[in-house]
Design an enzyme around this catalytic site. Structure first.
Site, PDB file in Angstrom:
ATOM      1  N   GLU A 177      18.244 -17.312  -6.973  1.00  0.00           N
ATOM      2  CA  GLU A 177      17.811 -15.976  -7.373  1.00  0.00           C
ATOM      3  C   GLU A 177      17.327 -15.987  -8.828  1.00  0.00           C
ATOM      4  OE1 GLU A 177      16.946 -13.363  -6.107  1.00  0.00           O
ATOM      5  OE2 GLU A 177      17.308 -11.691  -7.447  1.00  0.00           O
ATOM      6  N   ASN A 213      -2.457   1.624   5.598  1.00  0.00           N
ATOM      7  CA  ASN A 213      -1.512   0.587   5.172  1.00  0.00           C
ATOM      8  C   ASN A 213      -1.237  -0.283   6.387  1.00  0.00           C
ATOM      9  OD1 ASN A 213       0.619  -0.939   4.194  1.00  0.00           O
ATOM     10  ND2 ASN A 213       2.134   0.664   4.511  1.00  0.00           N
ATOM     11  N   GLY A 214      -1.432  -1.599   6.262  1.00  0.00           N
ATOM     12  CA  GLY A 214      -1.161  -2.496   7.388  1.00  0.00           C
ATOM     13  C   GLY A 214      -2.334  -3.416   7.638  1.00  0.00           C
ATOM     14  N   LYS A 222       6.100  -4.248  -3.566  1.00  0.00           N
ATOM     15  CA  LYS A 222       7.528  -4.029  -3.330  1.00  0.00           C
ATOM     16  C   LYS A 222       7.923  -4.193  -1.871  1.00  0.00           C
ATOM     17  CE  LYS A 222      11.603  -2.666  -4.673  1.00  0.00           C
ATOM     18  NZ  LYS A 222      12.350  -3.738  -5.351  1.00  0.00           N
ATOM     19  N   LYS A 282      13.528 -14.865  -9.867  1.00  0.00           N
ATOM     20  CA  LYS A 282      13.224 -13.800 -10.832  1.00  0.00           C
ATOM     21  C   LYS A 282      12.272 -14.315 -11.906  1.00  0.00           C
ATOM     22  CE  LYS A 282      14.222 -10.984  -9.027  1.00  0.00           C
ATOM     23  NZ  LYS A 282      14.968 -10.698  -7.847  1.00  0.00           N
ATOM     24  N   HIS A 320      19.911 -36.505  -5.408  1.00  0.00           N
ATOM     25  CA  HIS A 320      19.142 -36.901  -4.225  1.00  0.00           C
ATOM     26  C   HIS A 320      17.647 -36.687  -4.452  1.00  0.00           C
ATOM     27  CE1 HIS A 320      22.865 -37.513  -2.064  1.00  0.00           C
ATOM     28  NE2 HIS A 320      23.289 -36.341  -2.543  1.00  0.00           N
ATOM     29  N   ARG A 338       4.158  -0.169  -4.650  1.00  0.00           N
ATOM     30  CA  ARG A 338       3.873  -0.751  -3.332  1.00  0.00           C
ATOM     31  C   ARG A 338       2.586  -1.577  -3.322  1.00  0.00           C
ATOM     32  NH1 ARG A 338       6.957   1.748   0.681  1.00  0.00           N
ATOM     33  NH2 ARG A 338       5.521   0.916   2.214  1.00  0.00           N
ATOM     34  N   TRP A 380      -2.516  -2.881  -1.779  1.00  0.00           N
ATOM     35  CA  TRP A 380      -2.191  -4.304  -1.922  1.00  0.00           C
ATOM     36  C   TRP A 380      -3.146  -4.999  -0.957  1.00  0.00           C
ATOM     37  CZ3 TRP A 380      -0.465  -8.475   1.029  1.00  0.00           C
ATOM     38  CH2 TRP A 380       0.011  -9.567   0.298  1.00  0.00           C
ATOM     39  N   GLU A 419       8.680 -14.820 -10.446  1.00  0.00           N
ATOM     40  CA  GLU A 419       8.001 -13.544 -10.172  1.00  0.00           C
ATOM     41  C   GLU A 419       7.542 -12.852 -11.445  1.00  0.00           C
ATOM     42  OE1 GLU A 419       9.859 -10.962  -6.906  1.00  0.00           O
ATOM     43  OE2 GLU A 419      11.545 -11.710  -8.057  1.00  0.00           O
ATOM     44  N   CYS A 479       0.837  -1.186   0.000  1.00  0.00           N
ATOM     45  CA  CYS A 479       0.000   0.000   0.000  1.00  0.00           C
ATOM     46  C   CYS A 479       0.881   1.248   0.000  1.00  0.00           C
ATOM     47  CB  CYS A 479      -0.951   0.091   1.177  1.00  0.00           C
ATOM     48  SG  CYS A 479      -2.110  -1.271   1.254  1.00  0.00           S
TER      49      CYS A 479
HETATM   50  C1  F6R Z   1      12.271 -10.432  -5.093  1.00  0.00           C
HETATM   51  C2  F6R Z   1      12.063  -9.436  -4.070  1.00  0.00           C
HETATM   52  C3  F6R Z   1      11.654  -9.904  -2.723  1.00  0.00           C
HETATM   53  C4  F6R Z   1      12.367  -9.084  -1.635  1.00  0.00           C
HETATM   54  C5  F6R Z   1      11.825  -9.466  -0.245  1.00  0.00           C
HETATM   55  C6  F6R Z   1      12.547  -8.735   0.856  1.00  0.00           C
HETATM   56  O1  F6R Z   1      12.613  -9.859  -6.310  1.00  0.00           O
HETATM   57  O2  F6R Z   1      12.190  -8.267  -4.303  1.00  0.00           O
HETATM   58  O3  F6R Z   1      11.881 -11.270  -2.552  1.00  0.00           O
HETATM   59  O4  F6R Z   1      13.734  -9.324  -1.721  1.00  0.00           O
HETATM   60  O5  F6R Z   1      10.462  -9.182  -0.188  1.00  0.00           O
HETATM   61  O6  F6R Z   1      12.420  -7.356   0.710  1.00  0.00           O
HETATM   62  P1  F6R Z   1      13.376  -6.348   1.464  1.00  0.00           P
HETATM   63  O7  F6R Z   1      14.745  -6.544   0.930  1.00  0.00           O
HETATM   64  O8  F6R Z   1      12.825  -4.991   1.158  1.00  0.00           O
HETATM   65  O9  F6R Z   1      13.298  -6.698   2.924  1.00  0.00           O
END
Ligand code: F6R
Length: 627
Positions: free
Chosen positions: A496, A107-108, A622, A500, A519, A33, A81, A503, A2
């Site tokens: 990673e 937000n929350g 985000k 990516k 395994h 966000r 969100w 996502e 949010c």
């Molecule tokens: C993946 C991504 C998330 C963040 C995770 C932690 O691309 O962005 O997995 O890495 O939500 O976020 P932060 O680093 O802001 O605590």
């Protein structure tokens, strides 16, 4: 999660800003966000006018074009969100109360909303939405009505204080009332909120990008604080009305840094900013003799010398940084280092004490799971050091020390440049501890630092060859599953790469430790299964390279199509790969800074080829500010 914006201005301040324009611009910048719905409310002629729409901000903009709101100098806006209640028009914020005279955004998560709702229903309040936010709006209206004799100027502030005393959970709340033009009252507990200081106008935002077009003077608010802004005043109290103060700071980037700068997406721009992100994160961290200096670490050298265990806590991409950090710190400093997802750490009664250094890694500095883990670690007596990209955010404020990464604002929801900047900061921390504790001689540290300083140019070399990866991605746009293998620091890189792809392209992707393959996971390999393999340098120790080459052969023998990320000059892998992408030579421990980049480009290009929005992938936000 949010995005929240608030604005108040004076008609004669010379800026001629209109509340709606400021708020919509802020929402545009904060849309990363959350993008389940967007809404605004403004005050004009003693009335609240609001508009809200499910879906992205563009839906709200269309609605406002058809049904414009009146001009105003007081406004709030929200991009959602969804938590309580689906992403519908009705559940979108703002929520109105007090007969439509009060508008509130949130937000929350309000944890005790059910019992408050029952109480308010018993008083005859009716609710239109399924949200916890509407309950908070009704509670605020109830408190506002309870004190009709109070001076109008402070009535909403006092009502907010009283409402907050009753709310449990995480919340940033912003409210306006038809009786009070030129006033926005806000509160925060466990959710982010910053104030922007203007001239004859003031701002509120979930983060500074909410008002970066107008001011770079920001005030960081503390936990459990209420702030009332008018065009000329910012008054901060605690939830009980006692005066409180915030910490003013200057934002060291401007609106241009939050624009796409000619790239088709923020993600592409941020991938291309990685050489600079690494360079800036290294900047100013060595003295004239090349020794590391970390003045900003507020933990004494004697405490750092006595640390007998390090625990890295983080989520998602940041947690993969932790895994890279573990390899580097254990190798350089010989300190046992564990890595744990913040949400698992918090709830399993972890063994930490005064001799434990907890390293909390977070781009946003607001991830609720990590924040809660930080609090838990500190309660057990551990020292907490945050590695963070966002000045003024909660995790560094609640930690004992902070090492800021200098990646600049990361707007695309999927993390890229913050990942490389965090890895760089983790290396700096590891080398600093090695220097402090005498694990390495100065000249050994200098050799590694020189290698590290050379990586931005090497990342640039990888970026210069991005078309190779983009073509590969376009040719693979219809694949349904991709596997990623790596060993040692290549393992978190593989994880990673898979994250990516999940996502952004919404396809099945998994990262494995290459040694784990036989395994179980090797059963997944079928004719044509694409497998990316991150191959360590053949110049490294311990026959790591040979082991990974064997793993490539194992999957190939079972029909896999292998795409290999290998070091320049590694001719041995050619025979076993459908495609080889070469990265410049670098020591094994530093290789994640290079090997990750083609995987980022691949995920971004594949998602683009499938027609997806790489900046705002579905269901994500985000900054994950709920547990
Ligand atoms: C993946 C991504 C998330 C963040 C995770 C932690 O691309 O962005 O997995 O890495 O939500 O976020 P932060 O680093 O802001 O605590």
């Amino acid at each position: 999660m949010c995005g929240i914006v608030g604005y108040v201005g004076r008609a004669d301040n010379g800026h001629q800003h209109k509340a709606l324009d400021v708020v919509l611009e802020g929402l545009r910048r904060l849309e990363y966000r959350g993008y389940d719905s967007a809404g605004v409310a403004v005050l004009a002629d003693g009335e609240v006018f609001s508009a809200k729409k499910a879906g992205k901000l563009s839906n709200l903009l269309n609605e406002l074009e058809e049904n414009p709101l009146p001009e105003s100098l007081t406004g709030i806006g929200h991009t959602r969100w969804a938590t309580h209640g689906g992403p519908t028009d009705l559940n979108a914020h703002p929520h109105l109360a007090d007969g439509g005279k009060l508008a509130l955004i949130h937000n929350g998560i309000i944890e005790n909303f059910a019992e408050l709702k029952e109480e308010l229903l018993a008083k005859g309040v009716t609710f239109l939405s399924e949200t916890d936010t509407e309950v908070a709006a009704a509670l605020l209206a109830d408190e506002y009505q309870a004190d009709a004799d109070l001076e109008p100027k402070i009535r909403l502030t006092v009502a907010m204080q009283r409402a907050c005393q009753r709310l449990e959970g995480a919340f940033t709340l912003l409210a306006i009332h038809a009786d009070l033009p030129g006033v926005v009252v806000a509160a925060r507990r466990n959710s982010p909120l910053v104030v922007g200081l203007g001239d004859g106008e003031n701002f509120l935002g979930s983060d500074v990008s909410g008002f970066i077009d107008y001011t770079r003077r920001a005030v960081e608010l503390g936990q459990d604080q209420i702030v009332t802004i008018t065009p000329d005043e910012v008054v901060i109290t605690d939830f009980f009305g006692l005066p409180a103060t915030g910490k003013e700071y200057h934002v060291d980037w401007d609106a241009a840094a939050a624009e796409k700068d000619g790239y088709p997406s923020f993600m592409e721009k941020e991938i291309h900013e990685q050489p600079r992100a690494i360079r800036d994160t290294l900047l100013g961290r060595t003295d004239a003799n090349g020794a590391l200096i970390l003045d900003e670490l507020r933990i004494s050298e004697s405490i750092l010398r006595s640390v007998d265990k390090i625990v890295v806590i983080a989520c998602g991409t940041s947690a993969y940084v932790g895994q890279v950090a573990k390899y580097a710190i254990e190798h350089w400093c010989r300190i046992p280092t564990e890595v744990e997802l913040s949400h698992e750490f918090r709830y399993r009664d972890p063994i930490v004490n005064e001799k434990t250094l907890v390293v909390a890694i977070s781009q946003s500095g607001e991830t609720m799971d990590t924040l809660m883990a930080v609090r838990h670690a500190r309660e057990q007596g551990a020292k907490v050091l945050a590695i963070c990209n966002t000045n003024g955010s909660t995790i560094p404020r609640e930690s004992d020390a902070v090492l800021y990464t200098h990646a600049g604002p990361e707007i695309a929801v999927a993390s890229t440049k913050a990942f490389l900047a965090q890895i760089t900061a983790a290396y700096v921390l590891g080398l600093y501890l090695a220097q402090l504790r005498g694990n390495k001689f100065a000249d050994e540290i200098r050799v590694i630092l020189d290698e590290l300083s050379a990586t931005p140019a090497k990342v640039q070399e990888v970026l210069d060859r991005e078309q190779e990866v983009k073509d590969l991605a376009a040719s693979m746009k219809d694949v349904e599953s991709v596997l990623f293998l790596g060993r040692h620091v290549g393992f978190p890189v593989a994880m990673e790469g898979a994250l990516k792809l999940k996502e952004l392209a919404y396809i099945h992707a998994e990262g494995f430790a290459a040694g784990e393959l036989k395994h179980g996971p090797i059963a997944l390999i079928d004719e044509g299964q694409p497998v990316f393999v991150v191959v360590p340098s053949p110049r490294g120790r311990d026959s790591l390279h040979a082991k990974v080459v064997s793993n490539i052969q194992e999957v190939r023998a079972r029909g896999a199509k292998t795409i290999v990320i290998a070091e320049e000059g590694d001719e041995a892998v050619r025979a076993y790969a459908e495609h080889v992408f070469y990265i410049p030579q670098t020591p094994t421990l530093l290789a994640p800074l290079l090997a990750t980049v083609p995987l980022q480009i691949f995920a971004c290009a594949l998602a683009t080829a499938k027609g997806f929005d790489v900046d705002q992938p579905r269901n994500l936000a985000k900054s994950v500010t709920v547990e």
